[in-house]
Design an enzyme around this catalytic site. Sequence first.
Site, PDB file in Angstrom:
ATOM      1  N   LEU A   1     -54.792  39.774 -40.929  1.00  0.00           N
ATOM      2  CA  LEU A   1     -56.113  39.991 -41.523  1.00  0.00           C
ATOM      3  C   LEU A   1     -56.251  41.375 -42.131  1.00  0.00           C
ATOM      4  O   LEU A   1     -56.998  41.575 -43.083  1.00  0.00           O
ATOM      5  CB  LEU A   1     -57.209  39.784 -40.472  1.00  0.00           C
ATOM      6  CG  LEU A   1     -57.352  38.370 -39.903  1.00  0.00           C
ATOM      7  CD1 LEU A   1     -58.395  38.356 -38.798  1.00  0.00           C
ATOM      8  CD2 LEU A   1     -57.734  37.399 -40.994  1.00  0.00           C
ATOM      9  N   GLY A   2     -55.600  42.363 -41.565  1.00  0.00           N
ATOM     10  CA  GLY A   2     -55.733  43.716 -42.070  1.00  0.00           C
ATOM     11  C   GLY A   2     -55.060  44.706 -41.150  1.00  0.00           C
ATOM     12  O   GLY A   2     -54.405  44.342 -40.176  1.00  0.00           O
TER      13      GLY A   2
ATOM     14  N   GLY B   1     -55.432  48.104 -38.697  1.00  0.00           N
ATOM     15  CA  GLY B   1     -56.313  48.928 -37.892  1.00  0.00           C
ATOM     16  C   GLY B   1     -55.626  50.226 -37.538  1.00  0.00           C
ATOM     17  O   GLY B   1     -54.462  50.459 -37.868  1.00  0.00           O
ATOM     18  N   GLY B   2     -56.358  51.095 -36.858  1.00  0.00           N
ATOM     19  CA  GLY B   2     -55.829  52.400 -36.510  1.00  0.00           C
ATOM     20  C   GLY B   2     -54.631  52.319 -35.579  1.00  0.00           C
ATOM     21  O   GLY B   2     -53.783  53.189 -35.567  1.00  0.00           O
ATOM     22  N   PHE B   3     -54.566  51.247 -34.750  1.00  0.00           N
ATOM     23  CA  PHE B   3     -53.469  51.113 -33.797  1.00  0.00           C
ATOM     24  C   PHE B   3     -52.495  50.021 -34.189  1.00  0.00           C
ATOM     25  O   PHE B   3     -51.601  49.680 -33.440  1.00  0.00           O
ATOM     26  CB  PHE B   3     -54.024  50.791 -32.397  1.00  0.00           C
ATOM     27  CG  PHE B   3     -54.678  51.971 -31.748  1.00  0.00           C
ATOM     28  CD1 PHE B   3     -54.011  53.165 -31.608  1.00  0.00           C
ATOM     29  CD2 PHE B   3     -55.973  51.879 -31.279  1.00  0.00           C
ATOM     30  CE1 PHE B   3     -54.610  54.250 -30.997  1.00  0.00           C
ATOM     31  CE2 PHE B   3     -56.582  52.954 -30.662  1.00  0.00           C
ATOM     32  CZ  PHE B   3     -55.897  54.142 -30.528  1.00  0.00           C
ATOM     33  N   GLY B   4     -52.670  49.411 -35.350  1.00  0.00           N
ATOM     34  CA  GLY B   4     -51.772  48.351 -35.759  1.00  0.00           C
ATOM     35  C   GLY B   4     -52.499  47.287 -36.555  1.00  0.00           C
ATOM     36  O   GLY B   4     -53.605  47.497 -37.047  1.00  0.00           O
ATOM     37  N   SER B   5     -51.865  46.136 -36.694  1.00  0.00           N
ATOM     38  CA  SER B   5     -52.405  45.053 -37.498  1.00  0.00           C
ATOM     39  C   SER B   5     -53.381  44.198 -36.697  1.00  0.00           C
ATOM     40  O   SER B   5     -53.375  44.200 -35.470  1.00  0.00           O
ATOM     41  CB  SER B   5     -51.259  44.176 -38.030  1.00  0.00           C
ATOM     42  OG  SER B   5     -50.351  44.952 -38.807  1.00  0.00           O
TER      43      SER B   5
ATOM     44  N   ASP C   1     -67.559  56.888 -33.487  1.00  0.00           N
ATOM     45  CA  ASP C   1     -66.727  56.646 -34.671  1.00  0.00           C
ATOM     46  C   ASP C   1     -67.413  55.677 -35.627  1.00  0.00           C
ATOM     47  O   ASP C   1     -66.837  54.675 -36.051  1.00  0.00           O
ATOM     48  CB  ASP C   1     -65.352  56.104 -34.266  1.00  0.00           C
ATOM     49  CG  ASP C   1     -64.307  56.297 -35.366  1.00  0.00           C
ATOM     50  OD1 ASP C   1     -64.543  57.132 -36.264  1.00  0.00           O
ATOM     51  OD2 ASP C   1     -63.269  55.617 -35.332  1.00  0.00           O
TER      52      ASP C   1
END
Length: 864
Positions: free
Chosen positions: A553-554, A556-560, A671
């Site tokens: 899907l996309g 993220g800061g820590f991975g997919s 955040d």
Amino acid sequence: MVSLWSLWSFLLSFSFVFLSQFSTFIIDAQAQYDNYAPLSSSWYNGEETFGEPSIRDPQITAVRPILLRNTGVDYDGPAYACGFYCNVVCNNYLFAVFIVILNGGVFENINDGFPQVVWSANRNNPVKNGATVQLTSEGDLVLKDADQTVAWSTNTSGKSVIGLNLTDSGNLVLLGANNAPVWQSFDHPMDSLVLGQKLSIGQKLVPSVSETNWTAQGLLSLSMTRTGLFAQMDTDPPQVYFVVPANLPYTSDDSNYIKFVNGTLALFTNSTLNGSIFINIPPASLFMRLEYDGHLRAYEFDGHQRQWIVADDLLQKHGDCGYPTVCGQYGICSSNGQCTCPDSDGDTNYFKQINNRHRNLWCYREVPLCCDNSQFQSFLELGDLSYVTYSADPESTPDLANVNMVYCKEACAKNCSCKAAFFLKDRDSPTDSGSCYLLTEVFSLMNLKLPVKSIFYLKVQNISNVVPKSPGSSRTPSFNNRGRTNRLASILGSSLGSVVALIIVIGVIKVLCRKREAVDEAEENHLDRIPGVPMKFTYDSLKVITKDFSKKLGEGGFGSVFEGTLQDGSKVAVKPLDGLGHIKKSFSAEVETIGSIHHVNLVMLVGFCTENSRRLLVYEYMPNGSLDKWIFCRSSEYVLNWQQRRKIVYDVAKGLNYLHEGCRRKILHLDIKPQNILLDTNFDAKVADFGLSKLIDRDKSQVVTTMRGTPGYLAPEWLSAAITEKVDVYSFGVVVLEIVSARKVFDNSQDSESMYLVGAFRRKVEEGRLSDMVDIHSEDMRVNEVEAVNMLRIAGWCLQGDYRKRPSMSVVMKVLDGLMDVPDDLEYDFSFPPLLKSRAKVLQEEAHFAPSTLLMPSVLSGPR
């Protein structure tokens, strides 16, 4: 013969189709002169169909009727109509039932109070020019906006509807077999009752939030229950300001109700008038409305003067002062109709007057309440006052009975949610005991001397500067050279100490390694006990539902982030956390934060996986992805109109307000940014990604923590390390700027003065050109420029450099609701944050993240 029969069949079919289409055309063109419409009828809200609006008054109120009663050429007086209605600036329309005035069967323009809306379908979701209403062939009445999105529907497809009718009493009805109602507007009251309409148990009249903001609902309501008729503020718990007691028998249907009949609001039991009169109303009244100020007013038409005669004070024994919003929150209403703020305590002013032209916006707290230590709070003691809840029902049950005033005040002091305590001495008590009411919200007070002693304890927040204690400095011992012996002893001692320290470190490392698995198991057991998390997944089960993590899907800061489908067919977003070190801390923070809370504007955590060293989170699926895709991408596929943007701002404010004030422990998100705001199918916004969140006990106002978050959204006080929930308010202000302007917080394509969005905002304020900040690529935003600029002023309030001058999120919601105004004394001297200077490269990479990558649904970015 076969040939002739085929030709005849064709002609019959053609004739039927032609006549059907012609009939629909006639309905489109002439519907405003009829009160009935068959299936497959449709109406268009635009000048192409109706020409100029049928009715328009000097305040630019306009209506476009599509159904109308009493169309005879000799009729003169009020008539019910149904159609499109707009008020003030005609950008937003309601699909509504309203009262117009006919003169010889022709619409008459009346300057005073016409038309009068008595029901609307889409009060909270207005539509634009170009909207349509359609009675489908399946029997569903559907309102679609100009972009063809569904704004409202009766959801009656397949229920044998045969047509739409507007009755003589103003009831909009979908008729079924034998003309029985399948759906009717009378079953869905808004803020009004017309003559002949009933209010059943469980139904409410809810007014608009203000006189000008008629597309949002307020806290006031008038409702019928088994115990009586109640007018109240829908707080938690509700605060009643008018009651007519009743003791109705339990029934499984709606056979117990009150009904507006000639001259009365009467009680019916088992569908029969039982003789009880709840409210007396002028006999010639056509309708009654619960207004935004809490008044229930009845409206009678004067045919000679061509105006409405309004009957007021149907709910009160104490005049204007008996209404909870007459002087706004904390305002004191005097018998002469004057509003004042609570007196100051010495040299400290806890309340200030907002605007003396609007009594319902009278007082405002200088310092918002926060759950702090008792030494930072005190009480203003106000005597000879009454409060709406007690005045409406002197026999109402208090929160605490048979207590003295000291105990009453202390009970409020110990209760974080309590904002005031109202003490009433018992009339017949030989001691000082009495009744104690603990109020979670404080509305208007009445300057009314009661027959018994009364004291109002109003909790206030003292202004205090709490500075974290700096760690004390340690002294470094110096060597005193006393000879070689002492120096040799020191060297040997240091060497021996180093060896011993090395042995201890090695031992500790071994112990930690042996206990690592035990710690992981303890973490799993701890997470299992967190309430509200419905599922714990195995890693293999997540591989199955994501098809071996095949649909990405996309990022993220820590991975997919990957799409998954549960056994019941519902979709989820699965987020593996990649990396070491702070991963466990972030994972635990996320699960503990949102695993135990639920709110419509917070992304729901479906479950989690802790298996060996793997850490995965499973969220609800958000089809429209993250907000940054919709406000930064210059594509016709991703466009938000003003109403959608405004609603997103409001949704985020509600979510943050819940985190700050609605939970058992205060939650700081830390955040807030567009990547962490997700949109569902209806573009309802939800706050996501709680990996950096901080939980704070209610008795703490500040917390000392390491710097965390995303450059550009960080409040200035991060440099001091002591933070409050106001850091989220600051980030929210930046996001509002981005939503209204459709610009990223940092854009290196701009010149140096405009590269940083907050800096550009400050410059436009100084130049008096704030409208330049409104999204120049959206025609809809330009049409709504006045509202958009006001939204920018809200952002400016949230961006105040001194966090104490920023509003709480609850105050932001009141401004959005039209209950408060943005102060005029804002400071716009936003400095260029050092956090941005020192991390410009990181921020530039952050700015490129959204537009450079096609962000698919449920992009959940983590901390940078």
